[in-house]
Design an enzyme around this catalytic site. Structure first.
Site, short mmCIF file in Angstrom:
data_model
loop_
_atom_site.label_atom_id
_atom_site.label_comp_id
_atom_site.label_asym_id
_atom_site.label_seq_id
_atom_site.Cartn_x
_atom_site.Cartn_y
_atom_site.Cartn_z
N GLU A 249 1.02 -1.44 -0.15
CA GLU A 249 -0.02 0.04 0.04
C GLU A 249 0.96 1.05 -0.02
O GLU A 249 0.38 2.50 -0.57
CB GLU A 249 -0.84 -0.15 1.41
CG GLU A 249 -2.19 0.82 1.09
CD GLU A 249 -3.33 0.57 2.21
OE1 GLU A 249 -4.55 0.57 1.69
OE2 GLU A 249 -2.77 0.52 3.24
N HIS A 275 9.17 -26.37 0.82
CA HIS A 275 8.47 -27.51 0.14
C HIS A 275 7.72 -27.07 -0.73
O HIS A 275 6.69 -27.70 -1.30
CB HIS A 275 7.84 -28.51 1.30
CG HIS A 275 9.06 -28.95 1.99
ND1 HIS A 275 9.51 -30.11 1.84
CD2 HIS A 275 9.36 -28.61 3.31
CE1 HIS A 275 10.44 -30.54 2.78
NE2 HIS A 275 10.20 -29.58 3.84
N LYS A 391 -13.20 1.79 -1.99
CA LYS A 391 -14.13 2.19 -0.87
C LYS A 391 -15.23 2.97 -1.56
O LYS A 391 -16.53 2.98 -1.20
CB LYS A 391 -13.22 3.01 0.17
CG LYS A 391 -12.34 1.99 0.87
CD LYS A 391 -11.58 3.02 1.75
CE LYS A 391 -10.50 1.98 2.63
NZ LYS A 391 -9.93 2.84 3.59
#
Length: 403
Positions: A249, A275, A391
């Site tokens: 951000e 792994h 938003k």
């Protein structure tokens, strides 16, 4: 002859440091290390509830969770800290069903005071139990609508300074108050952060390594755009999540020349991801840097017992080895294998142990590193226009449906 230009060559360490010094006057997170924590500690002593539920999202929770996750198994904490961050209905219901709501303090955290996710969850909790001055705490900006709500209902509130961004707020009331309530030493947290602060601004060890690292990331951002933090402790999982938000951000921006910038953060855990993701690092495209984070002292004597397993006798050489030694040997083996390739940029951070000062030093160092990278890349580390657009769209959609 007159001359003007808009060239922005990579600037010197001296100039970057001067800009950080100037920025320190207006960007609040730098100076949180100097704050007085008395009010936080006094409030924490008054809390009687056994369960502390933090309601928030992003910067309102990630830093607090990172510290709590790292320390909780080594501390004799008498209170439990929970986090309600997502609007996933299954997550909300399952978490709340496992908590005695009558023995819970709800800590509502929102810098703006109008975060939809936070208010939505708070509304739901109010349908289950009445939230009032006896069981609710608000942490927000002084002039937010959430603070107005707190005042109208005589609910205690702590302030988030306007010049402290959410993702840089862990050492403000956002993190310190919930952590103090559950019994974590917040003065030791600030002591760890202040150690890095002093070392950087006094041009000591932190100054040298952070400037060097930030310059490398900025100058080679087109070659090595992906920055992998490989944390060799499951306790650092929360730190990884916090780092991803901080890095993504803050650095995913459009610079002053309208060029798109960004360093992509990846957080993985060793030895688990040896792994999986390690294969991509070793034989995949050379577009990644790797930072391995080790813990020097796990404060644990847990060891592999002398147990005979039929057919597995060839592995008896591991008997008696402490798990803390084993995980650090796994880290060292990974580091050596990467360095042997000679074409993957890799650095190693070894933190002292499982303590407040250790985790706080690491987190404050990453905050400084983020600010430095932004300076080298000519971007603003402290806004988030890409997030704000989403938003706004969400609010418009919900408003239309409500009508």
């Amino acid at each position: 002859m007159k001359y003007t230009h808009n060239f922005n060559p990579c600037i010197s360490d001296k100039d970057v440091f001067a800009e950080i010094q100037k920025e320190k006057e207006s960007i609040g997170y730098y100076n949180l290390v100097h704050q007085d924590t008395t009010a936080f500690k006094e409030y924490a002593k008054e809390v009687k509830q056994s369960n502390i539920v933090v309601i928030g999202i992003g910067g309102s929770t990630l830093g607090t969770y990172a510290i709590y996750k790292y320390l909780k198994y080594s501390k004799n904490l008498k209170k439990q800290l929970y986090f309600l961050e997502t609007t996933d209905p299954i997550d909300i219901k399952s978490k709340l069903e496992a908590i005695d709501l009558k023995d819970t303090l709800f800590v509502v955290i929102s810098k703006s005071g109008t975060t939809i996710e936070t208010v939505s969850i708070f509304k739901y909790i109010n349908s289950l139990i009445k939230c009032n001055k006896d069981n609710t705490l608000v942490i927000t900006e002084s002039d937010s609508k959430l603070n107005y709500y707190a005042q109208q209902n005589s609910i205690k509130s702590f302030e988030i300074p306007k010049n402290v961004g959410g993702r840089f707020s862990v050492f403000s009331a956002v993190g310190l108050v919930p952590l103090a309530i559950v019994g974590i030493d917040i003065d030791e947290l600030l002591s760890g952060a202040k150690k890095i602060y002093n070392s950087f601004f006094d041009k000591e060890e932190a100054y040298v390594r952070l400037l060097k690292k930030a310059r490398f990331f900025a100058e080679y951002k087109h070659n090595y755009n992906i920055n992998v933090v490989f944390s060799y402790s499951s306790r650092l999982e929360g730190f990884n999540d916090w780092y991803i938000q901080l890095w993504g951000e803050s650095l995913g921006k459009i610079d002053i020349n309208s060029s798109r910038q960004g360093l992509t953060p990846i957080g993985i855990i060793g030895p688990i991801d040896q792994h999986s993701f390690l294969q991509l690092i070793v034989e995949g495209k050379r577009d990644k840097t790797v930072t391995v984070i080790k813990v020097e002292d796990f404060a644990s004597d847990l060891e592999i017992p002398h147990v005979k397993l039929e057919g597995l006798e060839e592995l008896d050489y591991i008997d008696g080895i402490k798990f803390s030694y084993l995980i650090n040997q796994q880290a060292d083996a990974t580091i050596e294998s990467i360095n042997n390739l000679n074409d993957i940029p890799c650095d190693v951070i070894t933190i002292d142990g499982v303590s407040e000062t250790s985790i706080a030093s690491l987190m404050y160092e990453y905050e400084l590193l983020t600010s430095l990278c932004a300076k080298f890349m000519y971007i603003n580390a402290y806004d988030q226009p890409g997030v704000e657009a989403g938003k706004k769209i969400l609010k418009e959609r919900l408003n239309v449906q409500h009508r």
